[in-house]
Every structure is written in structure tokens, then in C-alpha cells.
Design a protein around this motif. Structure first.
Motif, short mmCIF file in Angstrom:
data_model
loop_
_atom_site.label_atom_id
_atom_site.label_comp_id
_atom_site.label_asym_id
_atom_site.label_seq_id
_atom_site.Cartn_x
_atom_site.Cartn_y
_atom_site.Cartn_z
N UNK A 124 0.84 -0.65 0.26
CA UNK A 124 0.52 0.08 -0.12
C UNK A 124 1.06 1.27 -0.32
N UNK A 125 2.11 1.28 0.82
CA UNK A 125 2.90 2.34 1.24
C UNK A 125 3.21 2.55 -0.26
N UNK A 126 4.35 1.67 -0.53
CA UNK A 126 4.91 2.27 -2.11
C UNK A 126 4.31 2.53 -2.76
N UNK A 127 3.20 1.67 -3.65
CA UNK A 127 2.16 2.16 -4.94
C UNK A 127 1.82 2.99 -4.26
N UNK A 128 1.00 3.55 -2.73
CA UNK A 128 0.94 5.48 -3.33
C UNK A 128 1.86 6.26 -3.74
N UNK A 129 3.05 5.93 -3.82
CA UNK A 129 4.05 6.81 -3.51
C UNK A 129 5.13 6.94 -5.43
N UNK A 130 5.47 5.38 -5.58
CA UNK A 130 5.22 4.97 -6.89
C UNK A 130 4.28 5.03 -8.06
N UNK A 131 3.12 4.31 -7.55
CA UNK A 131 2.11 4.04 -8.17
C UNK A 131 1.98 2.64 -8.69
N UNK A 132 1.25 2.46 -9.16
CA UNK A 132 0.89 0.62 -9.49
C UNK A 132 1.38 0.98 -11.02
N UNK A 133 2.03 0.68 -11.49
CA UNK A 133 2.44 0.43 -13.20
C UNK A 133 3.73 -0.25 -12.39
N UNK A 134 3.82 -2.17 -12.96
CA UNK A 134 4.91 -2.49 -13.36
C UNK A 134 5.71 -1.77 -13.66
N UNK A 135 7.11 -2.30 -12.89
CA UNK A 135 8.30 -1.64 -13.93
C UNK A 135 8.71 -1.98 -14.86
N UNK A 136 8.30 -3.24 -15.12
CA UNK A 136 8.74 -3.76 -17.26
C UNK A 136 7.63 -3.04 -17.67
N UNK A 137 7.72 -2.66 -18.76
CA UNK A 137 7.06 -1.67 -19.77
C UNK A 137 6.55 -2.37 -21.36
N UNK A 138 5.59 -2.81 -21.14
CA UNK A 138 5.13 -3.70 -22.33
C UNK A 138 4.61 -3.09 -23.50
N UNK A 139 5.28 -2.68 -24.56
CA UNK A 139 4.54 -2.25 -25.43
C UNK A 139 4.57 -2.77 -26.71
N UNK A 140 4.24 -4.02 -26.57
CA UNK A 140 3.51 -4.56 -27.34
C UNK A 140 3.94 -4.79 -28.88
N UNK A 141 5.30 -4.79 -28.63
CA UNK A 141 6.27 -5.34 -29.74
C UNK A 141 5.78 -6.44 -31.03
#
Lengths: 159, 159
Positions: free
Chosen positions: A76-93
Motif C-alpha cells: 500500500x505504502x509503496x504503491x501510494x508513492x510509486x503508482x501501481x504501474x509495473x516496472x517492466x513496460x510492455x509496448x506490445x512489440x
């Protein structure tokens, strides 16, 4: 990950050692570790938006935990600061690959994306399995002087 | 996490479908998905420094996997691009807290830091448990046309 995560994890933990309902002004929370007050305040506002702390104005105002520490996970605390996005970005290559189907959502279908998401979920699960209350109890077992040291410093900062 | 991680995971996977030892020039690997060649080349150099691919110059030169896909984990590839640092940065905030001991390494002793490290390890474990060979096999089961589609596009790009 921003340094704000470390700051707010320690700050939330410190708030667990105060008498229930006692609020601490943002400036005192910053002074506790000598942190830049304006920047910590921004992080505290993010925690407030996430319902982790609440703030009250006035002479006895400040921040307090908005929920019981058993009901606040590290995630909860980490997501409040960093947001819920995954670190890996899938750009649908795979949309640009051979045999691509424009109807397919490759964030779901791509096995590379799935593997990275599994790792992300393992990370989240670990953080979701630990509450502020667990952390508080673990600190008290290992470092019994911490609760009184913490309260004493808050008192000294109030003087 | 940089978009390069997605690029190189797919690129390494594609290399598993080529005849053993066949090298592909960086420009062709970039053209496969329409990626910026100079930037992909930078990522490929990072993979080469990590011993994941090797490069050869000359008319039949290019990049190939330097090890058997069973010997390359997803963690190897991610770390080659992103480095081995944990996402959570522990600046040892407790050094500035009450009762701090200047002799203590709080990156080890701090229970906040330990909790964040456990989550990081869970993430790493998940990625270390999956090899390129596992991913290749999973793709072949789920999307049987992928290996021939991949080889055919490489051939077309060579024409």
C-alpha cells in the motif's frame, strides 16, 4: 524507485509508536531525519490520497495513520508513492512482428510480458504479505529501544 | 525499467530459432521490429559484455547467442540491461535517527531495508527460474507458427 519510498516507510513506522490519534506536523516528521520538508510533505499528501494517513489542520493538527497498522501493507505504502504501474513496460512489440494480429492484446498474450508480470506479482505478493503492524512487531523484538527512542525524539522536536 | 529490456528479451528469443551459430547483423535485428538501430545496438553491446551474445565482424558477422538458451535466464538478460542494483534505494535513513550507531551498516540491519530486499529477491528468483529455453518452448507450444514466422522474416530482411 524514488527515495521518498524509504522516507515514508520509516515515517509510517514511526507513527505507529505514537499514542493513538496523535497527529504530527509535516515539518516535525521531516525534522525527525533531517529530510527536506517540502518534498516529504508531497509524499505525505500522496499517502493521504491513498487513505494511509489523514491530515488535520489547526494547532494540534498534522498527520496520523488513517488506518490500523494491521490494515496497511508495505505494498500500500509503496504503491501510494510509486503508482501501481509495473516496472517492466510492455509496448506490445509483437504487434510489429511477423504474424501479428491487430485484434490481439499482446500485453496479455505475449509470453515475455507474462513472464515479466509473474516476477512483478511475486514482488507485490511479498510486499502485500507484510503489514506495518508486522514490521512494528519485528522492530520491537529486534531493537527494543526503538519505540521509546522514537517517542522521545518526537517530544524533543516538539519542545 | 527501460524499453530496451523488452527489445532484447524478444531479440534473444528470436535468435533461439535460427540455426546454431548463425549471426545476425544489429541492423537486421533492429529492422525485425522497426527499432532504432543505434539504440538497439547499445543494448546488444551490453548483452555482449554480460556474455549473453557474442558478436563477430565481417560479411557473415553479427550477433548470436553466446551460450545455450538453457544457460541464459531472464534475470541474466534483465540485469545485463538494467544493472544489478535493487530498485529500492536504501540511503540508511536510520543513521540520522535516534539511537543510531555509526558502526552499523543499516542496509543490512534495518528491517525496512530487509523487507524491501526480500521483495526484490522474490522478483529475481522468479526471473532466474525461467530460461530462454523455457520461454522458447512455451512459445512453441502456444504459438506453433512463431519459429517459422521468425526465420522467414529474417530471411526476407536478408534479401
Amino acid at each position: 524507485m524514488s527515495e521518498g519510498v524509504e522516507w515514508v516507510l520509516h515515517t509510517c513506522l514511526n507513527l505507529t509508536w505514537l499514542p493513538a490519534g496523535q497527529a504530527v506536523p509535516a515539518a516535525k516528521l521531516a525534522a525527525f531525519y533531517g529530510l527536506p520538508a517540502a518534498y516529504l510533505n508531497k509524499q505525505l499528501q500522496a499517502l493521504a490520497r491513498a487513505g494511509i494517513v489523514s491530515s488535520a489542520s489547526g494547532p494540534r493538527g498534522g498527520f496520523r495513520l488513517a488506518r490500523n497498522p494491521e490494515k496497511i501493507t508495505l505494498l500500500d505504502v509503496v504503491v501510494a508513492i510509486e503508482g501501481a504501474d509495473q516496472a517492466f513496460r510492455c509496448e506490445q512489440l509483437l504487434r510489429r512482428g511477423p504474424g501479428a494480429d491487430p485484434e490481439v492484446d499482446y500485453r496479455q498474450a505475449c509470453l515475455v510480458s507474462q513472464a515479466m508480470r509473474r516476477a512483478d506479482l511475486a514482488w507485490r505478493r511479498e510486499l502485500a504479505d507484510q503489514t506495518l503492524a508486522d514490521l512494528k512487531a519485528a522492530v520491537e523484538r529486534r531493537y527494543p529501544a526503538t519505540p521509546s527512542n522514537t517517542v522521545n525524539r518526537f517530544v524533543a522536536l516538539r519542545a
